[in-house]
Design an enzyme around this catalytic site. Sequence first.
Site, PDB file in Angstrom:
ATOM      1  N   ARG A 192      22.702   4.145 -21.514  1.00  0.00           N
ATOM      2  CA  ARG A 192      23.526   3.084 -20.931  1.00  0.00           C
ATOM      3  C   ARG A 192      24.907   3.566 -20.507  1.00  0.00           C
ATOM      4  O   ARG A 192      25.600   2.899 -19.752  1.00  0.00           O
ATOM      5  CB  ARG A 192      23.713   1.965 -21.971  1.00  0.00           C
ATOM      6  CG  ARG A 192      22.611   0.921 -21.882  1.00  0.00           C
ATOM      7  CD  ARG A 192      22.912  -0.224 -22.790  1.00  0.00           C
ATOM      8  NE  ARG A 192      23.429   0.246 -24.069  1.00  0.00           N
ATOM      9  CZ  ARG A 192      23.811  -0.538 -25.060  1.00  0.00           C
ATOM     10  NH1 ARG A 192      23.751  -1.849 -24.901  1.00  0.00           N
ATOM     11  NH2 ARG A 192      24.260  -0.054 -26.193  1.00  0.00           N
TER      12      ARG A 192
ATOM     13  N   LYS B 187       9.648   7.302 -34.396  1.00  0.00           N
ATOM     14  CA  LYS B 187       9.732   6.518 -35.609  1.00  0.00           C
ATOM     15  C   LYS B 187      11.174   6.095 -35.878  1.00  0.00           C
ATOM     16  O   LYS B 187      12.068   6.752 -35.360  1.00  0.00           O
ATOM     17  CB  LYS B 187       9.157   7.289 -36.791  1.00  0.00           C
ATOM     18  CG  LYS B 187      10.038   8.501 -37.178  1.00  0.00           C
ATOM     19  CD  LYS B 187       9.738   9.010 -38.534  1.00  0.00           C
ATOM     20  CE  LYS B 187      10.561   8.352 -39.589  1.00  0.00           C
ATOM     21  NZ  LYS B 187      11.940   8.830 -39.726  1.00  0.00           N
TER      22      LYS B 187
ATOM     23  N   HIS C  49       7.118  13.872 -36.416  1.00  0.00           N
ATOM     24  CA  HIS C  49       7.334  15.284 -36.083  1.00  0.00           C
ATOM     25  C   HIS C  49       6.807  16.223 -37.169  1.00  0.00           C
ATOM     26  O   HIS C  49       6.586  17.397 -36.918  1.00  0.00           O
ATOM     27  CB  HIS C  49       8.801  15.559 -35.726  1.00  0.00           C
ATOM     28  CG  HIS C  49       9.748  15.612 -36.879  1.00  0.00           C
ATOM     29  ND1 HIS C  49      10.272  14.488 -37.453  1.00  0.00           N
ATOM     30  CD2 HIS C  49      10.277  16.656 -37.565  1.00  0.00           C
ATOM     31  CE1 HIS C  49      11.089  14.841 -38.429  1.00  0.00           C
ATOM     32  NE2 HIS C  49      11.102  16.157 -38.523  1.00  0.00           N
TER      33      HIS C  49
ATOM     34  N   LYS D 151       4.718  20.419 -37.189  1.00  0.00           N
ATOM     35  CA  LYS D 151       5.234  21.651 -37.811  1.00  0.00           C
ATOM     36  C   LYS D 151       4.105  22.670 -37.956  1.00  0.00           C
ATOM     37  O   LYS D 151       2.987  22.314 -38.311  1.00  0.00           O
ATOM     38  CB  LYS D 151       5.857  21.329 -39.172  1.00  0.00           C
ATOM     39  CG  LYS D 151       7.158  20.533 -39.028  1.00  0.00           C
ATOM     40  CD  LYS D 151       7.853  20.318 -40.345  1.00  0.00           C
ATOM     41  CE  LYS D 151       9.033  19.350 -40.206  1.00  0.00           C
ATOM     42  NZ  LYS D 151      10.329  19.968 -40.053  1.00  0.00           N
TER      43      LYS D 151
ATOM     44  N   GLU E  61      15.931  17.272 -49.161  1.00  0.00           N
ATOM     45  CA  GLU E  61      16.965  17.602 -48.169  1.00  0.00           C
ATOM     46  C   GLU E  61      18.303  17.829 -48.860  1.00  0.00           C
ATOM     47  O   GLU E  61      18.605  17.154 -49.850  1.00  0.00           O
ATOM     48  CB  GLU E  61      17.126  16.450 -47.185  1.00  0.00           C
ATOM     49  CG  GLU E  61      15.907  16.182 -46.350  1.00  0.00           C
ATOM     50  CD  GLU E  61      16.203  15.127 -45.295  1.00  0.00           C
ATOM     51  OE1 GLU E  61      16.672  15.508 -44.214  1.00  0.00           O
ATOM     52  OE2 GLU E  61      16.005  13.931 -45.562  1.00  0.00           O
TER      53      GLU E  61
ATOM     54  N   ASP F 122      12.030   5.570 -44.521  1.00  0.00           N
ATOM     55  CA  ASP F 122      12.454   6.642 -43.621  1.00  0.00           C
ATOM     56  C   ASP F 122      11.530   7.862 -43.729  1.00  0.00           C
ATOM     57  O   ASP F 122      11.264   8.525 -42.736  1.00  0.00           O
ATOM     58  CB  ASP F 122      13.900   7.057 -43.974  1.00  0.00           C
ATOM     59  CG  ASP F 122      14.484   8.072 -42.993  1.00  0.00           C
ATOM     60  OD1 ASP F 122      14.228   7.935 -41.776  1.00  0.00           O
ATOM     61  OD2 ASP F 122      15.182   9.009 -43.436  1.00  0.00           O
TER      62      ASP F 122
ATOM     63  N   HIS G  54       6.252  10.650 -42.877  1.00  0.00           N
ATOM     64  CA  HIS G  54       6.063  12.083 -43.115  1.00  0.00           C
ATOM     65  C   HIS G  54       5.238  12.377 -44.375  1.00  0.00           C
ATOM     66  O   HIS G  54       4.295  13.151 -44.344  1.00  0.00           O
ATOM     67  CB  HIS G  54       7.403  12.804 -43.228  1.00  0.00           C
ATOM     68  CG  HIS G  54       8.330  12.569 -42.069  1.00  0.00           C
ATOM     69  ND1 HIS G  54       7.880  12.428 -40.771  1.00  0.00           N
ATOM     70  CD2 HIS G  54       9.681  12.440 -42.005  1.00  0.00           C
ATOM     71  CE1 HIS G  54       8.925  12.255 -39.967  1.00  0.00           C
ATOM     72  NE2 HIS G  54      10.013  12.245 -40.692  1.00  0.00           N
TER      73      HIS G  54
ATOM     74  N   LYS H 206      17.676  12.695 -50.377  1.00  0.00           N
ATOM     75  CA  LYS H 206      18.804  13.317 -49.686  1.00  0.00           C
ATOM     76  C   LYS H 206      19.764  13.859 -50.736  1.00  0.00           C
ATOM     77  O   LYS H 206      19.790  13.389 -51.867  1.00  0.00           O
ATOM     78  CB  LYS H 206      19.510  12.286 -48.819  1.00  0.00           C
ATOM     79  CG  LYS H 206      18.596  11.766 -47.704  1.00  0.00           C
ATOM     80  CD  LYS H 206      19.341  11.582 -46.413  1.00  0.00           C
ATOM     81  CE  LYS H 206      18.427  11.122 -45.297  1.00  0.00           C
ATOM     82  NZ  LYS H 206      17.947  12.199 -44.445  1.00  0.00           N
TER      83      LYS H 206
HETATM   84  C1  BG6 Z   1      13.573  12.122 -40.053  1.00  0.00           C
HETATM   85  C2  BG6 Z   1      14.356  11.234 -40.978  1.00  0.00           C
HETATM   86  O1  BG6 Z   1      12.386  11.501 -39.658  1.00  0.00           O
HETATM   87  O2  BG6 Z   1      13.270  13.348 -40.710  1.00  0.00           O
HETATM   88  C3  BG6 Z   1      15.615  11.926 -41.447  1.00  0.00           C
HETATM   89  O3  BG6 Z   1      14.684  10.027 -40.311  1.00  0.00           O
HETATM   90  C4  BG6 Z   1      15.297  13.277 -42.042  1.00  0.00           C
HETATM   91  O4  BG6 Z   1      16.323  11.121 -42.386  1.00  0.00           O
HETATM   92  C5  BG6 Z   1      14.414  14.094 -41.096  1.00  0.00           C
HETATM   93  O5  BG6 Z   1      16.517  13.950 -42.269  1.00  0.00           O
HETATM   94  C6  BG6 Z   1      13.934  15.368 -41.766  1.00  0.00           C
HETATM   95  O6  BG6 Z   1      13.270  16.184 -40.827  1.00  0.00           O
HETATM   96  P1  BG6 Z   1      13.227  17.758 -40.986  1.00  0.00           P
HETATM   97  O7  BG6 Z   1      12.333  18.218 -39.891  1.00  0.00           O
HETATM   98  O8  BG6 Z   1      14.628  18.239 -40.856  1.00  0.00           O
HETATM   99  O9  BG6 Z   1      12.678  18.027 -42.358  1.00  0.00           O
END
Ligand code: BG6
Length: 490
Positions: free
Chosen positions: A51, A149, A179, A183, A217, A236, A241, A341
């Site tokens: 935008r 997502k 995603h 991997k 993470e 999340d 995942h 996290k």
């Molecule tokens: C995302 C989450 O889908 O995946 C994030 O929304 C997270 O919160 C991320 O940090 C982690 O992805 P990766 O590939 O860095 O492990």
Amino acid sequence: MLRTVAVLPTFDMLLFGGTGDLVTRKLLPALYRRYVAGQVSEQSRIFGIARSVLTRSEYLAQAESACRGFLGDEFDSPHWERFSALLTYMKIDASVDQDFEQLKSALRDRDDFVRVCFLSTGSHLFAMICNNLAKSGVVTPLTRVVLEKPLGHDTVSADLINTQVGAVFSERQIYRIDHYLGKEAVQNLMALRFGNALFEPLWRRGLVRHVQITVAEELGVERRGQFYDQTGALRDMVQNHLLQLLCIMAMEPPASSDPDAVRDEKLKVLRALRPLRDRDVLTKTVRGQYKAGAVRGVPVPGYLEEADIAPDSTTETFTALKVEIDTWRWAGVPFYLRTGKRLQDRLTELVVTFDEVPHPIFEKPQTSNTANELVIRLQPDESITMTILAKNPGEGMRLKPVSLALDLGETFKTRSLDAYERLLMDTVKGNLTLFMRRDELDAAWRWIDPIRDSWEAYDDRPKPYIAGSWGPASSSALVGRDGFSWHDEL
Ligand code: BG6
């Protein structure tokens, strides 16, 4: 070293949310890398769409600085010059019909060109964007839509979005992205399980004691406080995942590698997950929220001190779950899932722990982990390690766990494709294997919703944990009650 690969059909890629983090930090570098590898034809075009009022050169400058930052030494100015010739910017407001007409006229009217509309916006905008794409005539039989997502926030909202998007695109045109499925190491897990006869007879109750899936993470919520505070770790990370990783670990061998053969088997796992509801959540789930601490020696604030977080927020930044799968193969084998996290390390690991020998004939080793383990590591490095007991050199039969280790980077001496490189090229090729089907997404939400509802009903608030630790003490207790430990705590 990158292998050169066959050039793909010419495409127009429309990146909605074009000024956002995902597009500038992940999608554009991924497209750049595929361009350098020779997979993207010179006639293909990439549209950053957002935008903001920006000129093309302002957009290119933003894109270049993000790509430079992400790619480091891999960034090469002459290649960027050529790649950026494919890239342009369009200011489009999702709610303004005329903006889409302008988009339509910028596209080439060739029925043989693939069009990929990647929606990297909030999912509340998906329906509006899809309707406007259809109304303005952008949608052709070779048009695909990619949905990032999170798709909704529960079963009902996800169902509504799927219905709305489904009114414009057929299921075979819809690419719901996770995603993690892109991997390299996840692909390798498929190869390990379904390309080798060795593991199949072992992959079941009676031989597998338990399975652990950890996605840890070091990062906090970064600049996504507002989104994260309404989402939490369960929605999340687990809903998508971790459940997808669980599916690939637990699924039956598919009859072929066709998208639907694979997705049918994953769906069966999701549908066989034993519901976690009511009082179960008190004994089989853990919620945590980080307090101030230090990650790798660097002091970091607590979750409640982060930007855009409600001061009394009860959102979980950590969760651990004991999951059971009600099938013949897996009855009685717990799958422990854990994600959070601001943990001690960035680590994504799947650990299969096998049964101990039924009757030991040697001296008991002086270590607690005497069971064979298969560890599949996705991050930070990609490796597959099997621990076996071997004889310690010297007198007597003293055994010791040692590793048979396969470092995938070292073995293949090549950079793995980033998940988005693979997934974006799959959307161009029209390969749906690594994307979630509507029924999978639905089954995942149906399993997640009662957990959240029960957390609320039983007022199960997150337990504090210090940033830089492995989460709250109750996480160790979750596996400890069954006589196990988390792999990193051994
Ligand atoms: C995302 C989450 O889908 O995946 C994030 O929304 C997270 O919160 C991320 O940090 C982690 O992805 P990766 O590939 O860095 O492990």
